[in-house]
Design an enzyme around this catalytic site. Structure first.
Site, mmCIF file in Angstrom:
data_model
loop_
_atom_site.group_PDB
_atom_site.id
_atom_site.type_symbol
_atom_site.label_atom_id
_atom_site.label_comp_id
_atom_site.label_asym_id
_atom_site.label_seq_id
_atom_site.Cartn_x
_atom_site.Cartn_y
_atom_site.Cartn_z
ATOM 1 N N ALA A 1 2.270 9.851 -7.855
ATOM 2 C CA ALA A 1 3.494 9.157 -8.284
ATOM 3 C C ALA A 1 3.796 7.931 -7.403
ATOM 4 O O ALA A 1 3.524 7.964 -6.211
ATOM 5 C CB ALA A 1 4.667 10.139 -8.223
ATOM 6 N N GLY B 1 2.310 6.134 -9.767
ATOM 7 C CA GLY B 1 1.177 5.995 -10.692
ATOM 8 C C GLY B 1 0.307 4.755 -10.527
ATOM 9 O O GLY B 1 -0.490 4.449 -11.406
ATOM 10 N N ASP C 1 1.401 15.472 -8.686
ATOM 11 C CA ASP C 1 2.485 15.034 -7.785
ATOM 12 C C ASP C 1 3.776 15.675 -8.267
ATOM 13 O O ASP C 1 4.003 15.763 -9.487
ATOM 14 C CB ASP C 1 2.624 13.499 -7.825
ATOM 15 C CG ASP C 1 3.369 12.954 -6.614
ATOM 16 O OD1 ASP C 1 4.471 13.436 -6.306
ATOM 17 O OD2 ASP C 1 2.834 12.040 -5.965
ATOM 18 N N ASP D 1 1.444 21.190 -5.836
ATOM 19 C CA ASP D 1 1.016 20.806 -4.495
ATOM 20 C C ASP D 1 -0.444 20.335 -4.519
ATOM 21 O O ASP D 1 -1.326 21.073 -4.959
ATOM 22 C CB ASP D 1 1.169 22.027 -3.576
ATOM 23 C CG ASP D 1 0.804 21.701 -2.130
ATOM 24 O OD1 ASP D 1 0.432 20.547 -1.852
ATOM 25 O OD2 ASP D 1 0.906 22.613 -1.285
ATOM 26 N N ASP E 1 -3.866 9.725 -2.325
ATOM 27 C CA ASP E 1 -2.987 8.837 -1.544
ATOM 28 C C ASP E 1 -1.795 9.634 -1.000
ATOM 29 O O ASP E 1 -0.711 9.091 -0.809
ATOM 30 C CB ASP E 1 -2.518 7.696 -2.470
ATOM 31 C CG ASP E 1 -1.884 6.540 -1.717
ATOM 32 O OD1 ASP E 1 -2.125 6.407 -0.505
ATOM 33 O OD2 ASP E 1 -1.138 5.754 -2.351
ATOM 34 N N LYS F 1 -3.413 7.969 6.558
ATOM 35 C CA LYS F 1 -2.283 7.282 7.207
ATOM 36 C C LYS F 1 -2.439 7.529 8.704
ATOM 37 O O LYS F 1 -2.443 8.693 9.142
ATOM 38 C CB LYS F 1 -0.938 7.845 6.722
ATOM 39 C CG LYS F 1 -0.879 8.148 5.223
ATOM 40 C CD LYS F 1 -0.730 6.922 4.351
ATOM 41 C CE LYS F 1 -0.854 7.273 2.874
ATOM 42 N NZ LYS F 1 -1.029 6.138 1.986
#
Ligand code: SAM
Length: 359
Positions: free
Chosen positions: A224, A226, A243, A263, A279, A308
């Site tokens: 999300a 998207g 998501d 999840d 992501d 990240k």
């Protein structure tokens, strides 16, 4: 290369994201060490580039020894350079720069006038725009313009009177000015992050047409709103978007997207898919373990994923993530290609790509 004034340092220039000079420097020292070349780095914080200066060899010999841009995570571009040349004469900067270029070769495919990608260097954009036309004319008249297989010439400006002059080698360099892809934000895309996946496709895929073909299947973890799903749908790929967050409704209208609110760490596809993209904002080691598992179990043929990075020890963390994936693949590691890059559209993160070779 033989008539060169030997007091001029010969550097390997690596363009990088501002703020990541330390990681870029650590990486080039490690790679060159593995290649048996000692040297030192200049890496000013927030300068957007790193210079590696070998002690005893010409910088460009590192290309012959196997230094490859694709193996460097934090470098956007790899330039073998002379300089910096300072106090260029304001009345005619072109001639000394072309003279320096002649020490690097007698034919170049094109000339890039560049600066670092930093706010500080942005003020040079006006100067570069004015300088470009007269320089291009002089470059064409100089007889130095060759064919696409020749090295590319880079003039990397530190100020309006100081620049490195260097070359990049076809097949071992990035084709984009400043190492930055100029991607247009696609109309209707749900998030800016869409450009990250588009850049990842351009960076990692040698055969985009075959790798992204209609009818393929994909899972997008942490999908999300998207943006990444949007890129897959653009290639007519069927996507399971996982998501708990809301997905852009227009994506569901395409008939190619199924949205599962669950999840990402628990979801497993009922049958293997062509693509996994991920992501999810999570600890990088946890993402690496997830990617390792999907790959090792053969749940996907290829994966693109974002890690990240933490505030500190970022390079160490990247290495740890690579080790997690490699350890999970164990003896089958040679069946896969694994690469990482800090893309232009990445911030404090890097993007990974893994693919299984076809036998
Ligand atoms: N790639 C998306 C795009 O282009 O629009 C942006 C993804 S956003 C950076 C991260 C997403 O991960 C968020 O939508 C968040 O809800 C989702 N997320 C975080 N933890 C998750 C989890 N455990 N399972 C599923 N989604 C998760």
């Amino acid at each position: 290369m033989n008539t060169l004034n030997t007091d001029i340092p010969r550097s390997v220039l690596l363009y990088c994201r501002g703020g990541f000079e330390k990681e870029c420097a650590a990486e080039i020292l490690e790679r060159t060490g593995e290649l048996g070349v000692s040297g030192y780095v200049k890496a000013k914080p927030d300068s957007g580039f790193v210079a590696f200066i070998p002690h005893a060899t010409e910088a460009v010999s590192l290309h012959d020894r196997g230094l490859r841009l694709k193996d460097l995570i934090f470098a956007r571009q790899l330039v073998f350079a002379l300089g910096p040349f300072t106090e260029l004469p304001v009345a005619d900067r072109t001639q000394p720069l072309l003279q320096a270029a002649r020490h690097l070769g007698d034919r170049f495919s094109e000339a890039f006038l560049e600066t670092a990608d930093t706010n500080g260097a942005k003020s040079l954009a006006v100067f570069l725009r004015k300088f470009a036309a007269p320089f291009d004319r002089a470059f064409k008249d100089s007889g130095l313009l060759g064919s696409p297989s020749d090295p590319r010439l880079h003039l990397f400006f530190l100020s309006s009177i100081a620049a490195y002059v260097g070359i990049s080698i076809p097949g071992n360099s990035c084709p984009w000015l400043m190492g930055i892809p100029r991607l247009k934000f696609p109309r209707g895309a749900p998030s800016r992050s869409t450009l990250k996946l588009e850049e990842a496709f351009l960076t990692f895929l040698d055969d985009p047409k075959e790798s992204l073909s209609p009818g393929m299947t994909a899972v997008d973890l942490g999908a999300a709103p998207g943006g990444w799903t949007f890129q897959l749908v653009k290639h007519h790929i069927k996507v399971t978007a996982v998501d708990n967050g809301k997905l852009e409704p227009a994506l569901l209208d395409t008939g190619l997207v199924e949205h599962l609110r669950m999840d990402a760490f628990r979801y497993r596809p009922p049958k293997p898919v062509d693509w996994l993209v991920c992501d999810v904002v999570e600890q990088p080691a946890r993402i690496a373990a997830l990617i390792g598992e999907w790959t090792a179990l053969g749940l996907c043929r290829r994966a693109i994923f974002n890690l990240k990075l933490p505030m500190n020890k970022r390079y160490e963390e990247v290495k740890r993530c690579r080790e997690i994936i490699e350890a999970r693949l164990g003896r089958t590691l040679n069946d896969y290609s694994l690469a990482f890059k800090q893309l232009y559209h990445d911030r404090a993160e890097i993007t990974g790509y893994i693919s299984r070779h076809i036998r």
